[in-house]
Design a protein around this motif. Sequence first.
Motif, PDB file in Angstrom:
ATOM      1  N   LYS A 164      54.771  48.404  48.419  1.00 29.18           N
ATOM      2  CA  LYS A 164      55.067  49.110  47.180  1.00 29.18           C
ATOM      3  C   LYS A 164      54.620  48.319  45.952  1.00 29.18           C
ATOM      4  CE  LYS A 164      59.139  51.373  49.151  1.00 29.18           C
ATOM      5  NZ  LYS A 164      60.600  51.558  49.048  1.00 29.18           N
ATOM      6  N   LYS A 165      54.307  47.034  46.148  1.00 33.46           N
ATOM      7  CA  LYS A 165      53.961  46.190  45.015  1.00 33.46           C
ATOM      8  C   LYS A 165      52.566  45.621  45.233  1.00 33.46           C
ATOM      9  CE  LYS A 165      57.594  43.621  45.727  1.00 33.46           C
ATOM     10  NZ  LYS A 165      58.649  42.610  45.621  1.00 33.46           N
ATOM     11  N   VAL A 166      51.601  46.224  44.587  1.00 33.35           N
ATOM     12  CA  VAL A 166      50.230  45.735  44.706  1.00 33.35           C
ATOM     13  C   VAL A 166      49.728  45.426  43.300  1.00 33.35           C
ATOM     14  CG1 VAL A 166      47.893  46.242  45.465  1.00 33.35           C
ATOM     15  CG2 VAL A 166      49.829  47.096  46.779  1.00 33.35           C
ATOM     16  N   ASP A 167      49.760  44.161  42.918  1.00 34.16           N
ATOM     17  CA  ASP A 167      49.243  43.734  41.623  1.00 34.16           C
ATOM     18  C   ASP A 167      48.741  42.311  41.755  1.00 34.16           C
ATOM     19  OD1 ASP A 167      51.495  41.944  41.440  1.00 34.16           O
ATOM     20  OD2 ASP A 167      52.699  43.587  40.642  1.00 34.16           O
ATOM     21  N   GLU A 168      48.326  41.733  40.641  1.00 33.30           N
ATOM     22  CA  GLU A 168      47.727  40.402  40.706  1.00 33.30           C
ATOM     23  C   GLU A 168      48.711  39.319  41.138  1.00 33.30           C
ATOM     24  OE1 GLU A 168      49.281  41.161  36.575  1.00 33.30           O
ATOM     25  OE2 GLU A 168      48.098  42.248  38.050  1.00 33.30           O
ATOM     26  N   LYS A 169      50.011  39.603  41.060  1.00 37.27           N
ATOM     27  CA  LYS A 169      51.014  38.614  41.444  1.00 37.27           C
ATOM     28  C   LYS A 169      51.483  38.781  42.887  1.00 37.27           C
ATOM     29  CE  LYS A 169      52.802  38.118  36.731  1.00 37.27           C
ATOM     30  NZ  LYS A 169      54.003  38.208  35.859  1.00 37.27           N
ATOM     31  N   TYR A 311      32.871  62.927  42.506  1.00 39.00           N
ATOM     32  CA  TYR A 311      33.926  63.055  43.518  1.00 39.00           C
ATOM     33  C   TYR A 311      34.793  61.795  43.682  1.00 39.00           C
ATOM     34  CZ  TYR A 311      31.475  67.308  44.885  1.00 39.00           C
ATOM     35  OH  TYR A 311      30.885  68.551  44.896  1.00 39.00           O
ATOM     36  N   PHE A 312      34.546  60.769  42.910  1.00 40.24           N
ATOM     37  CA  PHE A 312      35.390  59.577  43.025  1.00 40.24           C
ATOM     38  C   PHE A 312      35.577  58.933  41.658  1.00 40.24           C
ATOM     39  CE2 PHE A 312      31.190  57.627  43.199  1.00 40.24           C
ATOM     40  CZ  PHE A 312      31.354  56.414  42.547  1.00 40.24           C
ATOM     41  N   LYS A 313      36.666  58.189  41.544  1.00 41.56           N
ATOM     42  CA  LYS A 313      36.940  57.425  40.334  1.00 41.56           C
ATOM     43  C   LYS A 313      36.778  55.944  40.641  1.00 41.56           C
ATOM     44  CE  LYS A 313      40.251  60.714  38.358  1.00 41.56           C
ATOM     45  NZ  LYS A 313      41.657  60.903  37.884  1.00 41.56           N
ATOM     46  N   PRO A 314      35.975  55.232  39.879  1.00 41.77           N
ATOM     47  CA  PRO A 314      35.831  53.792  40.132  1.00 41.77           C
ATOM     48  C   PRO A 314      37.152  53.075  39.875  1.00 41.77           C
ATOM     49  CG  PRO A 314      34.778  54.400  38.067  1.00 41.77           C
ATOM     50  CD  PRO A 314      35.157  55.675  38.743  1.00 41.77           C
ATOM     51  N   PRO A 315      37.466  52.045  40.648  1.00 43.82           N
ATOM     52  CA  PRO A 315      38.758  51.349  40.487  1.00 43.82           C
ATOM     53  C   PRO A 315      38.833  50.601  39.160  1.00 43.82           C
ATOM     54  CG  PRO A 315      37.317  50.130  41.964  1.00 43.82           C
ATOM     55  CD  PRO A 315      36.621  51.432  41.685  1.00 43.82           C
ATOM     56  N   VAL A 316      40.016  50.593  38.583  1.00 44.68           N
ATOM     57  CA  VAL A 316      40.235  49.814  37.357  1.00 44.68           C
ATOM     58  C   VAL A 316      40.945  48.506  37.666  1.00 44.68           C
ATOM     59  CG1 VAL A 316      40.276  51.845  35.877  1.00 44.68           C
ATOM     60  CG2 VAL A 316      42.404  51.045  36.924  1.00 44.68           C
ATOM     61  N   LYS A 317      41.403  48.384  38.937  1.00 44.18           N
ATOM     62  CA  LYS A 317      42.109  47.175  39.365  1.00 44.18           C
ATOM     63  C   LYS A 317      42.007  47.098  40.883  1.00 44.18           C
ATOM     64  CE  LYS A 317      46.535  44.953  38.457  1.00 44.18           C
ATOM     65  NZ  LYS A 317      47.882  45.176  37.896  1.00 44.18           N
ATOM     66  N   LEU A 318      41.827  45.885  41.411  1.00 41.51           N
ATOM     67  CA  LEU A 318      41.668  45.720  42.854  1.00 41.51           C
ATOM     68  C   LEU A 318      42.676  44.724  43.395  1.00 41.51           C
ATOM     69  CD1 LEU A 318      37.772  45.469  43.031  1.00 41.51           C
ATOM     70  CD2 LEU A 318      39.152  47.402  43.795  1.00 41.51           C
ATOM     71  N   SER A 319      43.161  44.979  44.594  1.00 38.01           N
ATOM     72  CA  SER A 319      44.039  44.033  45.274  1.00 38.01           C
ATOM     73  C   SER A 319      43.192  42.955  45.941  1.00 38.01           C
ATOM     74  CB  SER A 319      44.880  44.749  46.328  1.00 38.01           C
ATOM     75  OG  SER A 319      44.052  45.142  47.412  1.00 38.01           O
ATOM     76  N   LEU A 355      33.883  38.214  39.519  1.00 39.78           N
ATOM     77  CA  LEU A 355      33.624  39.420  38.728  1.00 39.78           C
ATOM     78  C   LEU A 355      34.593  40.545  39.086  1.00 39.78           C
ATOM     79  CD1 LEU A 355      29.706  39.439  38.834  1.00 39.78           C
ATOM     80  CD2 LEU A 355      31.143  39.001  36.834  1.00 39.78           C
ATOM     81  N   LEU A 356      34.866  40.718  40.372  1.00 34.96           N
ATOM     82  CA  LEU A 356      35.793  41.776  40.800  1.00 34.96           C
ATOM     83  C   LEU A 356      37.200  41.537  40.272  1.00 34.96           C
ATOM     84  CD1 LEU A 356      34.578  42.232  44.487  1.00 34.96           C
ATOM     85  CD2 LEU A 356      34.450  43.955  42.670  1.00 34.96           C
ATOM     86  N   ALA A 357      37.572  40.277  40.197  1.00 31.00           N
ATOM     87  CA  ALA A 357      38.929  39.936  39.745  1.00 31.00           C
ATOM     88  C   ALA A 357      39.053  39.943  38.221  1.00 31.00           C
ATOM     89  CB  ALA A 357      39.317  38.577  40.297  1.00 31.00           C
ATOM     90  N   GLU A 358      37.963  39.546  37.516  1.00 20.03           N
ATOM     91  CA  GLU A 358      38.076  39.315  36.074  1.00 20.03           C
ATOM     92  C   GLU A 358      37.186  40.217  35.211  1.00 20.03           C
ATOM     93  OE1 GLU A 358      37.406  35.177  35.411  1.00 20.03           O
ATOM     94  OE2 GLU A 358      38.911  34.536  36.884  1.00 20.03           O
ATOM     95  N   LYS A 359      36.094  40.717  35.773  1.00 21.07           N
ATOM     96  CA  LYS A 359      35.135  41.500  34.989  1.00 21.07           C
ATOM     97  C   LYS A 359      34.778  42.809  35.701  1.00 21.07           C
ATOM     98  CE  LYS A 359      34.659  38.193  31.886  1.00 21.07           C
ATOM     99  NZ  LYS A 359      35.081  38.353  30.468  1.00 21.07           N
ATOM    100  N   LEU A 360      35.772  43.470  36.235  1.00 29.64           N
ATOM    101  CA  LEU A 360      35.533  44.689  37.003  1.00 29.64           C
ATOM    102  C   LEU A 360      34.839  45.756  36.159  1.00 29.64           C
ATOM    103  CD1 LEU A 360      35.970  46.126  39.709  1.00 29.64           C
ATOM    104  CD2 LEU A 360      38.228  46.811  38.912  1.00 29.64           C
TER     105      LEU A 360
END
Length: 398
Positions: A164-169, A311-319, A355-360
């Motif tokens: 239930k908790k998917v974020d940078e922490k 048909y898709f939305k690019p991610p704004v945040k990744l686990s 880049l994926l973590a900081e400059k997505l």
Amino acid sequence: MQKIIGSQGLDDYTQTNTRAKLTDLVVTRNDFPTARYSIDLNLEKLMYCAMIIVRKNELKNKTSFTYDDFIYVSTENFGELTSPMARKEVVTATDKREIQRNAEIALKRIYTKFDNPTMLVKDGESEEPAKVPMMTYCHYDKATKCIKVRFAKEFFEYFYDLVKKVDEKTKSFSSHELKHIILFNSSYSLRLYRILMSYMWRTSEVTIDLNELRWMLECEDKYKELANFKNRVLNVAQEEINKLSNINVKFENVKNGKEVVAIKFIFNLKNEYKEQDQLKFIDKMKKNYLASAIPFSDDGSHFKTPDRKKYFKPPVKLSSKQISTLVNCPEFLLDYGHFLGNSDEETSKVIIKTLLAEKLDKLNAYKPIDLDYYFWLQVRRGIVKNGDNDNKEKDDQE
């Protein structure tokens, strides 16, 4: 007032108990398998059953679990999970009595030997590991043939609410079906299997420092000769894992000169499980696409159609799992090679990970990331398991 998780009351416990099943998922943080702890093998199996019952009760009763709550596991449920006899095509009445008797003996022994287990967890750069209590209460009731346990408050974060908790922490976590560990006769097999599964979603090889491995398995003062350590620990674990679980594993020495300093483990899903995961993942994606009137083709050609972007939305945040999947996907590195120059493979992975973590946003500006496409590719390779996409994991748990 304390809630009883797994029961509506002792009087009708056997009728209302939520049971753990062999196909249920054990989900824990990745620093749990690599922690050090001394625990009876059956108690460890019971602990995973209790974790499953907590999750299933929450979903069933739409209630939240707290560290004050008790969890009940019946001898009947524990027996049907842990007895090879229960896997027979035909289980006779005599078999059932034997399964029940053995389960009662096991649960009574758990209660007798229970001693508030604590695990040692590496805490950042500190030389001294943190001491984390795991379970604080245990009682076996002869009348109801149930064992009653309670988890320690500090232990919650290692298994509770992870999906239930998917974020940078959020710490990385992994999952496996209960059936892949429940028949192990060696605690080393169970521990090593879970260590490898904590790496499964990002690699098929891992090298572990020999002293670190001994620390995890509590073998610092046992089997000091390497040959003895291999015979009593690694060979036993390898044999059981290859026979009873969903992966095959082999290992080899890593030397510094003549001295063995580490063990390299090479592991992969067995073909039958790899194929099952592929089918589950792709079938689920196909159903979702068709239900939303999105084109889908079994060969993946729909990912390459000119109008795919709508048909898709690019991610704004990744686990962390999503980042690892993309970093290890050759097609992704090729598609975003614009940012890599002439870097070698390892350097390219470091650059892309950053880049994926900081400059997505920069990657998406260059080319919107089609996350489903890259996951589909990795699933077809057997690198990503069904449910490893964090956006889908919550659905898998529910």
